[in-house]
Design an enzyme around this catalytic site. Structure first.
Site, PDB file in Angstrom:
ATOM      1  N   ARG A 127       0.294  -0.920  -0.076  1.00  0.00           N
ATOM      2  CA  ARG A 127      -0.100  -0.125   0.031  1.00  0.00           C
ATOM      3  C   ARG A 127       0.695   1.381  -0.494  1.00  0.00           C
ATOM      4  NH1 ARG A 127      -3.017  -2.595   4.349  1.00  0.00           N
ATOM      5  NH2 ARG A 127      -4.873  -3.803   3.126  1.00  0.00           N
ATOM      6  N   LYS A 149       2.495  11.455 -10.517  1.00  0.00           N
ATOM      7  CA  LYS A 149       1.513  10.424 -11.447  1.00  0.00           C
ATOM      8  C   LYS A 149       2.505   9.132 -11.888  1.00  0.00           C
ATOM      9  CE  LYS A 149      -1.835  13.504 -13.237  1.00  0.00           C
ATOM     10  NZ  LYS A 149      -2.379  13.974 -14.444  1.00  0.00           N
ATOM     11  N   GLU A 195       9.015  18.544 -23.689  1.00  0.00           N
ATOM     12  CA  GLU A 195       7.409  18.762 -22.927  1.00  0.00           C
ATOM     13  C   GLU A 195       8.196  20.499 -22.186  1.00  0.00           C
ATOM     14  OE1 GLU A 195       4.795  17.224 -21.451  1.00  0.00           O
ATOM     15  OE2 GLU A 195       4.676  15.303 -21.998  1.00  0.00           O
ATOM     16  N   LYS A 237       6.579  23.216 -13.110  1.00  0.00           N
ATOM     17  CA  LYS A 237       6.006  21.801 -13.523  1.00  0.00           C
ATOM     18  C   LYS A 237       5.162  21.997 -11.358  1.00  0.00           C
ATOM     19  CE  LYS A 237       4.927  17.090 -13.285  1.00  0.00           C
ATOM     20  NZ  LYS A 237       4.767  16.246 -13.984  1.00  0.00           N
ATOM     21  N   GLU A 247      -5.039  17.300  -9.431  1.00  0.00           N
ATOM     22  CA  GLU A 247      -5.942  17.406 -10.337  1.00  0.00           C
ATOM     23  C   GLU A 247      -7.612  17.541 -10.125  1.00  0.00           C
ATOM     24  OE1 GLU A 247      -4.562  14.919 -13.587  1.00  0.00           O
ATOM     25  OE2 GLU A 247      -5.456  16.911 -15.271  1.00  0.00           O
ATOM     26  N   ARG A 252      -3.721  21.930 -12.661  1.00  0.00           N
ATOM     27  CA  ARG A 252      -2.764  20.629 -12.840  1.00  0.00           C
ATOM     28  C   ARG A 252      -3.102  19.988 -14.680  1.00  0.00           C
ATOM     29  NH1 ARG A 252       0.398  15.666  -9.763  1.00  0.00           N
ATOM     30  NH2 ARG A 252       1.427  15.092 -11.561  1.00  0.00           N
ATOM     31  N   ASN A 256      -1.476  19.058 -19.608  1.00  0.00           N
ATOM     32  CA  ASN A 256      -2.263  18.287 -20.918  1.00  0.00           C
ATOM     33  C   ASN A 256      -1.709  18.913 -21.949  1.00  0.00           C
ATOM     34  OD1 ASN A 256      -2.404  16.036 -18.834  1.00  0.00           O
ATOM     35  ND2 ASN A 256      -4.799  16.472 -18.608  1.00  0.00           N
ATOM     36  N   HIS A 259      -1.886  16.798 -24.668  1.00  0.00           N
ATOM     37  CA  HIS A 259      -1.951  15.473 -24.442  1.00  0.00           C
ATOM     38  C   HIS A 259      -2.929  14.575 -25.527  1.00  0.00           C
ATOM     39  CE1 HIS A 259       1.735  16.099 -22.338  1.00  0.00           C
ATOM     40  NE2 HIS A 259       1.785  15.103 -22.058  1.00  0.00           N
ATOM     41  N   HIS A 263      -1.408  11.989 -26.871  1.00  0.00           N
ATOM     42  CA  HIS A 263      -1.825  10.290 -26.458  1.00  0.00           C
ATOM     43  C   HIS A 263      -2.307   9.278 -27.091  1.00  0.00           C
ATOM     44  CE1 HIS A 263      -1.050  11.484 -21.618  1.00  0.00           C
ATOM     45  NE2 HIS A 263       0.201  11.056 -22.246  1.00  0.00           N
ATOM     46  N   HIS A 275       7.095  10.031 -26.672  1.00  0.00           N
ATOM     47  CA  HIS A 275       5.906  11.225 -25.834  1.00  0.00           C
ATOM     48  C   HIS A 275       6.521  12.142 -26.396  1.00  0.00           C
ATOM     49  CE1 HIS A 275       3.273  11.694 -22.244  1.00  0.00           C
ATOM     50  NE2 HIS A 275       3.994  12.401 -21.909  1.00  0.00           N
TER      51      HIS A 275
HETATM   52  N1  LIG Z   1       4.534  10.862 -14.838  1.00  0.00           N
HETATM   53  C1  LIG Z   1       4.699  12.126 -15.498  1.00  0.00           C
HETATM   54  O1  LIG Z   1       4.235  12.361 -14.625  1.00  0.00           O
HETATM   55  C2  LIG Z   1       4.235  11.796 -17.106  1.00  0.00           C
HETATM   56  C3  LIG Z   1       5.082  12.529 -18.160  1.00  0.00           C
HETATM   57  C4  LIG Z   1       5.467  12.830 -18.770  1.00  0.00           C
HETATM   58  C5  LIG Z   1       5.880  12.274 -19.681  1.00  0.00           C
HETATM   59  N2  LIG Z   1       5.708  10.679 -18.992  1.00  0.00           N
HETATM   60  C6  LIG Z   1       5.874   8.940 -19.678  1.00  0.00           C
HETATM   61  O2  LIG Z   1       7.197   9.315 -20.273  1.00  0.00           O
HETATM   62  C7  LIG Z   1       7.365   8.659 -20.162  1.00  0.00           C
HETATM   63  C8  LIG Z   1       8.935   9.043 -21.777  1.00  0.00           C
HETATM   64  O3  LIG Z   1      10.016   9.285 -21.045  1.00  0.00           O
HETATM   65  P1  LIG Z   1      11.217   8.926 -21.352  1.00  0.00           P
HETATM   66  O4  LIG Z   1      10.721  10.749 -22.528  1.00  0.00           O
HETATM   67  O5  LIG Z   1      12.218   9.943 -20.492  1.00  0.00           O
HETATM   68  O6  LIG Z   1      11.768   8.206 -22.076  1.00  0.00           O
HETATM   69  P2  LIG Z   1      12.392   7.031 -21.363  1.00  0.00           P
HETATM   70  O7  LIG Z   1      12.127   6.181 -20.171  1.00  0.00           O
HETATM   71  O8  LIG Z   1      12.139   6.029 -22.600  1.00  0.00           O
HETATM   72  O9  LIG Z   1      14.010   6.894 -21.632  1.00  0.00           O
HETATM   73  C9  LIG Z   1      14.580   6.673 -22.954  1.00  0.00           C
HETATM   74  C10 LIG Z   1      15.606   5.859 -23.893  1.00  0.00           C
HETATM   75  O10 LIG Z   1      16.615   6.964 -22.757  1.00  0.00           O
HETATM   76  C11 LIG Z   1      17.478   5.389 -22.712  1.00  0.00           C
HETATM   77  N3  LIG Z   1      17.940   6.499 -21.278  1.00  0.00           N
HETATM   78  C12 LIG Z   1      18.004   6.841 -20.658  1.00  0.00           C
HETATM   79  N4  LIG Z   1      18.347   7.313 -19.508  1.00  0.00           N
HETATM   80  C13 LIG Z   1      19.719   7.640 -21.228  1.00  0.00           C
HETATM   81  C14 LIG Z   1      20.882   8.121 -20.554  1.00  0.00           C
HETATM   82  N5  LIG Z   1      21.349   8.883 -19.630  1.00  0.00           N
HETATM   83  N6  LIG Z   1      22.054   7.980 -21.630  1.00  0.00           N
HETATM   84  C15 LIG Z   1      21.515   7.161 -22.524  1.00  0.00           C
HETATM   85  N7  LIG Z   1      20.649   6.708 -22.645  1.00  0.00           N
HETATM   86  C16 LIG Z   1      18.950   6.694 -21.774  1.00  0.00           C
HETATM   87  C17 LIG Z   1      16.337   5.100 -22.025  1.00  0.00           C
HETATM   88  O11 LIG Z   1      17.027   3.499 -21.230  1.00  0.00           O
HETATM   89  C18 LIG Z   1      15.689   4.454 -22.913  1.00  0.00           C
HETATM   90  O12 LIG Z   1      15.694   4.035 -24.178  1.00  0.00           O
HETATM   91  C19 LIG Z   1       6.656   8.056 -21.191  1.00  0.00           C
HETATM   92  O13 LIG Z   1       5.560   6.793 -21.186  1.00  0.00           O
HETATM   93  C20 LIG Z   1       5.730   9.293 -20.903  1.00  0.00           C
HETATM   94  O14 LIG Z   1       3.850   8.646 -20.543  1.00  0.00           O
HETATM   95  C21 LIG Z   1       5.758  10.180 -17.331  1.00  0.00           C
END
Ligand SMILES: NC(=O)c1ccc[n+]([C@@H]2O[C@H](COP(=O)([O-])OP(=O)(O)OC[C@H]3O[C@@H](n4cnc5c(N)ncnc54)[C@H](O)[C@@H]3O)[C@@H](O)[C@H]2O)c1
Length: 371
Positions: A127, A149, A195, A237, A247, A252, A256, A259, A263, A275
């Site tokens: 939990r 999130k 972003e 943020k 939200e 918040r 979006n 998005h 999405h 993304h």
């Molecule tokens: N929770 C939230 O508030 C929120 C907000 C925006 C996006 N997201 C989510 O985030 C995700 C996208 O995240 P992302 O763009 O960071 O992609 P990701 O986490 O897939 O990372 C991108 C790639 O880079 C590699 N990598 C990471 N750090 C590295 C480094 N320092 N050097 C070399 N390679 C590296 C990873 O292994 C991966 O292959 C999506 O699923 C999206 O929905 C969440």
């Protein structure tokens, strides 16, 4: 030489936490965590590439600070948010947690995918247990690492729906080492920039202008330029999350912007678009809609599109059926309640509008290349 360059407290009452930013601070992660997190055993969730590049340094730093450590890694990219990884992580975590003297916490070491998966594991195991974010992508440092999130993607019918299952569970600490971005491929830097540009569009004309003026430096990984963009971005943020953590107030929701359609494009492309790339398409589509509805001046829409194109982000849809995007959109409950979208009225000012017609959305998607 390691140096701390910034810190910021996210004000959320008893769930408040600090974001610490530095250059080359990964080797000191153990001592930062020791000061801020209760627990003696760290379960690290990471991706294959991050483990290969930096896993040993984090492991050694934690061991030097006296922690027991276990590493769990998943495939690179969006596939890491698959429910089977969630189940395996819970299985391994629960084994690691067995000895009675262990007080376990999680470390999410990677990009937004790892943050979303790991946050969900931490939020649901027993939990909710504490966790630390160590973001390693521009997107995760500037955006997803803050706000709590989390979630995984889920197959519904034959479609993969993003973030279908998730919780809001705040971290205990966010530790950013911007030097880790040196190994991040250019496509991922640009992906994260999407972003950051979004934050500029909804809340800060200063950030937007900064990116316009320093785009090449950021893409070429000039650390001062990256640090400035990241620090304005997570402040935006943090401010929004502090005002409307769950939200419920509509504040918040502004995050979006881009998005709703973004999405849907990401899901309909089967995650072929990253993304941030899908969000860039989502932003120009939202601008097209806002222009058509009379909320946004065409010249501002053109200024935003110009920056996205200069950054190398897509603004047109390639190889996806409009119908597939519309279907994905209809899975978005937040949207379908009463078709609502975040639009911007000028750079730095956003608003939620209700009653956007599905016909207009479909037309805009077609005009942007949906087949
Ligand atoms: N929770 C939230 O508030 C929120 C907000 C925006 C996006 N997201 C989510 O985030 C995700 C996208 O995240 P992302 O763009 O960071 O992609 P990701 O986490 O897939 O990372 C991108 C790639 O880079 C590699 N990598 C990471 N750090 C590295 C480094 N320092 N050097 C070399 N390679 C590296 C990873 O292994 C991966 O292959 C999506 O699923 C999206 O929905 C969440």
């Amino acid at each position: 030489m390691a140096k701390t360059v910034d810190s910021l407290k996210i004000e959320l009452g008893e769930r408040s936490y600090e974001i610490i930013v530095g250059e080359k601070i990964l080797d000191e992660a153990g001592s930062f965590i020791k000061r801020k997190v209760r627990g003696n055993s760290a379960f690290i969730i990471t991706s294959k590439t991050v483990k290969r590049l930096y896993g040993k340094r984090l492991f050694d730093s934690l061991r030097r600070s006296g922690f027991d450590v276990e590493i769990f890694s998943v495939e690179d990219g969006e596939g890491g948010k698959d429910i089977n990884y969630y189940i395996s992580a819970i299985r391994d975590l629960s084994k690691f947690d067995e000895p009675i003297e262990r007080v376990v916490f999680l470390i999410n070491f990677g990009g937004g995918v790892i943050g979303d998966l790991g946050g969900f594991v931490a939020g649901t195991y027993r939990r909710g247990i504490p966790y630390v974010h160590i973001p390693t992508t521009l997107l995760a440092m500037a955006d997803s690492g803050i706000g709590g999130k989390s979630g995984i993607d889920f197959i519904s019918g034959r479609k993969k729906i993003k973030n279908k299952v998730g919780v809001i569970h705040q971290p205990s600490l966010v530790l950013c080492d911007i030097a880790l971005l040196q190994t991040l491929p250019e496509r991922e830097i640009v992906n994260g920039l999407s972003e950051v540009i979004k934050h500029g569009c909804i809340k800060s004309s200063e950030l937007f202008s900064f990116i316009e003026e320093n785009l090449e430096k950021i893409i070429n990984k000039n650390m001062d330029a990256i640090f400035r963009a990241v620090s304005i971005s997570y402040r935006i943020k943090a401010e929004i999350v502090s005002m409307d953590e769950r939200e419920t107030l509509g504040i918040r929701t502004l995050l979006n912007y881009g998005h709703t359609i973004g999405h849907a494009v990401e899901s309909a492309s089967n995650m072929r678009y990253l993304h941030g790339e899908a969000v860039a398409i989502g932003m120009v589509c939202a601008n097209d809609i806002a222009t058509r509805m009379g909320f946004l001046d065409k010249s501002i829409a053109e200024r935003i599109e110009k920056l996205l194109v200069r950054a190398g982000l897509p603004v047109n849809i390639k190889g996806i059926k409009t119908r597939a995007i519309m279907d994905a959109l209809k899975h978005d409950k937040k949207f379908m309640g009463k078709p609502r979208m975040v639009i911007i009225k000028k750079v730095g000012e956003a608003e939620v509008v209700d009653g956007v017609s599905l016909e207009l959305i479909e037309e805009v998607i077609r005009n942007r290349g949906g087949s």
